[in-house]
Design a protein around this motif. Sequence first.
Motif, short mmCIF file in Angstrom:
data_model
loop_
_atom_site.label_atom_id
_atom_site.label_comp_id
_atom_site.label_asym_id
_atom_site.label_seq_id
_atom_site.Cartn_x
_atom_site.Cartn_y
_atom_site.Cartn_z
N LYS A 13 1.43 12.76 -5.45
CA LYS A 13 0.25 12.43 -4.64
C LYS A 13 -0.67 11.53 -5.43
O LYS A 13 -0.80 11.65 -6.64
CB LYS A 13 -0.50 13.71 -4.25
CG LYS A 13 0.18 14.52 -3.20
CD LYS A 13 -0.68 15.70 -2.79
CE LYS A 13 0.02 16.50 -1.71
NZ LYS A 13 -0.79 17.62 -1.24
N GLY A 14 -1.32 10.62 -4.72
CA GLY A 14 -2.23 9.70 -5.37
C GLY A 14 -2.26 8.39 -4.61
O GLY A 14 -1.64 8.25 -3.55
N GLU A 18 -0.10 7.10 -1.26
CA GLU A 18 -0.80 6.80 -0.01
C GLU A 18 -0.46 5.40 0.48
O GLU A 18 -0.22 5.20 1.68
CB GLU A 18 -2.32 6.96 -0.20
CG GLU A 18 -2.75 8.40 -0.38
CD GLU A 18 -4.22 8.53 -0.75
OE1 GLU A 18 -4.99 7.57 -0.53
OE2 GLU A 18 -4.60 9.60 -1.27
N LEU A 19 -0.45 4.43 -0.43
CA LEU A 19 -0.09 3.05 -0.05
C LEU A 19 1.36 2.98 0.44
O LEU A 19 1.64 2.34 1.45
CB LEU A 19 -0.27 2.10 -1.23
CG LEU A 19 -1.68 1.59 -1.47
CD1 LEU A 19 -1.74 0.84 -2.80
CD2 LEU A 19 -2.14 0.69 -0.34
N MET A 131 7.28 2.80 -10.32
CA MET A 131 6.49 3.48 -9.28
C MET A 131 5.75 2.45 -8.41
O MET A 131 5.63 2.61 -7.21
CB MET A 131 5.50 4.47 -9.89
CG MET A 131 6.16 5.62 -10.61
SD MET A 131 7.20 6.60 -9.52
CE MET A 131 7.75 7.86 -10.65
N LEU A 132 5.26 1.37 -9.04
CA LEU A 132 4.58 0.33 -8.26
C LEU A 132 5.55 -0.50 -7.44
O LEU A 132 5.20 -0.99 -6.37
CB LEU A 132 3.78 -0.59 -9.18
CG LEU A 132 2.44 -0.08 -9.66
CD1 LEU A 132 1.76 -1.11 -10.55
CD2 LEU A 132 1.53 0.27 -8.50
#
Length: 156
Positions: A13-14, A18-19, A131-132
Motif C-alpha cells: 500500500k502507498g 494507488e497510481l 516498483m515504479l
Amino acid sequence: MRIHICAVGRLRKGPERELLDEYLTRFDRTGRGLALGPAQLSEVEDKKGGGMAAEAALLQRAIPDGALICTLDERGKVMSSPSFADKLGTWRDQGRQDVAFVIGGADGIDPALRAQADASLSFGKMVWPHMLVRVMLSEQLYRAASILAGGPYHRA
C-alpha cells in the motif's frame, strides 16, 4: 486481448500502489470497447533467495500459456507512446488473446527468460526501480488505449 503484468516483488500500500490501481482501472474502462483488457497484475516473490533463475521460474508460471511475452528491460526498444499504442493494436488485430509484460527484480530478468520474449520494451537508457516500472507501464497502457480510442488524454 487480456493484459498480464507479471512482476517480481510485491507492491505494498502507498502512492505507487494507488497510481497503479488508478491507471489499470482507467485502462480497463477505456480499453473495454477496443477489445483491450482487462489488465491484471501477477506478483511473484522468491522467498528462498534463488536469484534471477528462481525468479524466472516463478514468472514463467505467472505467464499464461500461449501469451505473447514482452519484457521490460533496459536493452529493449525505446518507443514513443503512439508507437506503443500501434504495437498494442497490432497484437490485438493479430488475434493475440494474452500479452504478458514481464518485469524482473532488482537484478533484472534472467537471460533465458529474456531469450524467450517476443518483444522487449525500454523506458529509456536509465534504469528504473522495478516498483515504479509497474506504474509507468500501467500509465502507458492507459495512454495507448486513449490514443487508440481517439481520446484527449494524449497530447502530442
